[in-house]
Design an enzyme around this catalytic site. Structure first.
Site, short mmCIF file in Angstrom:
data_model
loop_
_atom_site.label_atom_id
_atom_site.label_comp_id
_atom_site.label_asym_id
_atom_site.label_seq_id
_atom_site.Cartn_x
_atom_site.Cartn_y
_atom_site.Cartn_z
N GLU A 9 0.84 -1.20 0.00
CA GLU A 9 0.00 0.00 0.00
C GLU A 9 0.87 1.24 0.00
OE1 GLU A 9 -2.76 0.49 3.20
OE2 GLU A 9 -3.55 -1.55 3.08
N GLU A 50 -13.72 5.55 -0.37
CA GLU A 50 -14.60 4.62 0.35
C GLU A 50 -15.31 5.37 1.47
OE1 GLU A 50 -12.62 0.61 0.96
OE2 GLU A 50 -10.92 1.78 0.18
N GLU A 106 -9.10 9.19 5.50
CA GLU A 106 -9.29 7.75 5.30
C GLU A 106 -10.31 7.45 4.21
OE1 GLU A 106 -7.81 4.97 6.68
OE2 GLU A 106 -6.34 6.42 7.38
#
Length: 390
Positions: free
Chosen positions: A276, A330, A339
């Site tokens: 990631e 998301e 986030e």
């Protein structure tokens, strides 16, 4: 009436044949587009507004993405990528790691989530757990290696050993020191776990996966961390006083510090891969640098380095292997606003910022009462006929 006459002109048979040939060649190129890019993409699904996996399959292949990492083994995703040549990393979540210690459970998981899709879907790696040492669950930490071993043995029993790797992904906070890179070392409390894990990875010939985010360093101290250094922009770099190697970006320094930590425990035969890395396009007021401009700069410059097949200063001949985080924003992820804003795309297929990744998300077809993607061949056909007959 023949179709060319509907557009006001009669096309000779030879021209119609050429159109068909062009359509076939173009569609074949689209379907084989995943062979183009060497970068991987993390496909997270903690959201309630994402497109169907079938539509995502067309999007990723139109982008020429050849590697995808999941955090589970979603059957809808794996089915949507049948016979596409896209390479998959699938995951066993932390909540299931302890159960995998049981060989029967591990074999049952593979038989349900991996074996049915092979070889039509290219599953090449299983990650057992994610960032296990970031938390305080001592039982989870203790069970991680036995679970990895159990999954590995189950793959062997099913004749899949060597075709599917087994590993786990770590957060960079497993590092006790990372500067200079040559002095990289794991945290003392992690070492007792890491030593045998490295032995397993060496035996299994599996990679060491690390999640690296230079953004976190910049966010924590924007006044001291040079923006150019974290964004791959021109800068004098940082010299490692021990090796005399110069680092012009933080990501490469982080990678080499992990290599140093692994070598300090006696291993030089394990490849480090970035499972990631990314940069948020939006954040809370106290999240410095979370902007589309900086996110686009980070990802765009990283993609250039990947396409150059560049290695780190410590391993210049080994191209970095990176999975970008993430495909979509998301909206259900907990935590600060950043986030929920790491995506390259909005859920409707619009790019969050421009880094040259031109993807196509097919529209929805609801004419039959079911929500499904229009076949890309049909869309390409319409576009080419319109172009050629106009």
């Amino acid at each position: 009436m023949a179709m060319p006459e509907q557009f006001g002109a009669r096309w000779p048979p030879s021209s119609c044949f050429c159109i068909v040939v062009l359509l076939v060649l173009l569609t074949d190129q689209v379907l084989r587009g995943a062979e183009g890019m060497s970068v991987g993409i993390n496909y997270g699904q903690i959201a309630d507004d994402l497109p169907s996996p079938r539509r995502v399959s067309w999007l990723l292949r139109s982008m020429q993405v050849s590697k995808v990492k999941l955090y589970d083994a979603d059957p809808y995703v794996l089915s949507a990528f049948l016979k596409t040549d896209v390479e998959f990393v699938v995951g066993i979540g932390n909540e299931n790691v302890s159960a995998m210690v049981d060989p029967a459970a591990a074999q049952a998981w593979i038989q349900q989530h991996v074996q049915p899709y092979l070889p039509s879907t290219r599953i090449t790696c299983i990650t057992v757990g994610n960032e296990v040492f970031k938390g305080n669950d001592t039982a989870l930490k203790a069970n991680l290696l036995p679970a990895m071993q159990s999954v590995y043995q189950a793959l062997a029993a099913l004749g899949l050993q060597g075709r599917v790797n087994v590993t786990t992904a770590h957060s960079l906070d497993i590092m006790g020191s990372s500067y200079p890179p040559s002095a990289g070392a794991f945290r003392p409390d992690v070492v007792p776990y890491m030593q045998p894990i490295l032995g397993f990875l060496s035996m299994a010939r599996s990679p060491f996966l690390i999640n690296c985010y230079p953004y976190f360093a910049y966010k924590a101290d924007p006044n001291s961390v040079p923006l150019e250094y974290v964004l791959f922009q021109p800068n004098p770099g940082v010299m490692d006083s021990n090796t005399k190697l110069n680092y012009d970006n933080m990501l490469y320094a982080q990678i080499d510090s992990v290599y140093a930590a692994i070598q300090a425990l006696g291993h030089t035969d394990i490849d480090v891969k970035i499972s990631e890395t990314g940069w948020p396009s939006r954040g809370d007021p106290d999240e410095a640098g979370a902007t589309p401009e900086y996110a686009g700069t980070y990802i765009g410059n990283l993609l250039q380095r990947i396409e150059m097949k560049q290695g780190t200063p410590l391993r210049p001949s080994v191209p970095i292997d990176v999975y970008v985080f993430a495909l979509f924003n998301e909206n259900l992820k907990p935590g600060p606003a950043s986030e929920r804003n790491y995506g390259l795309f909005y859920p409707d297929g619009r790019p969050v910022y421009n880094v040259g990744l031109r993807g196509y998300l097919p529209p929805m077809d609801e004419s039959e009462g079911t929500r499904k993607a229009v076949p890309l061949f049909a869309l390409v056909t319409i576009a080419w006929i319109t172009l050629l007959l106009s």
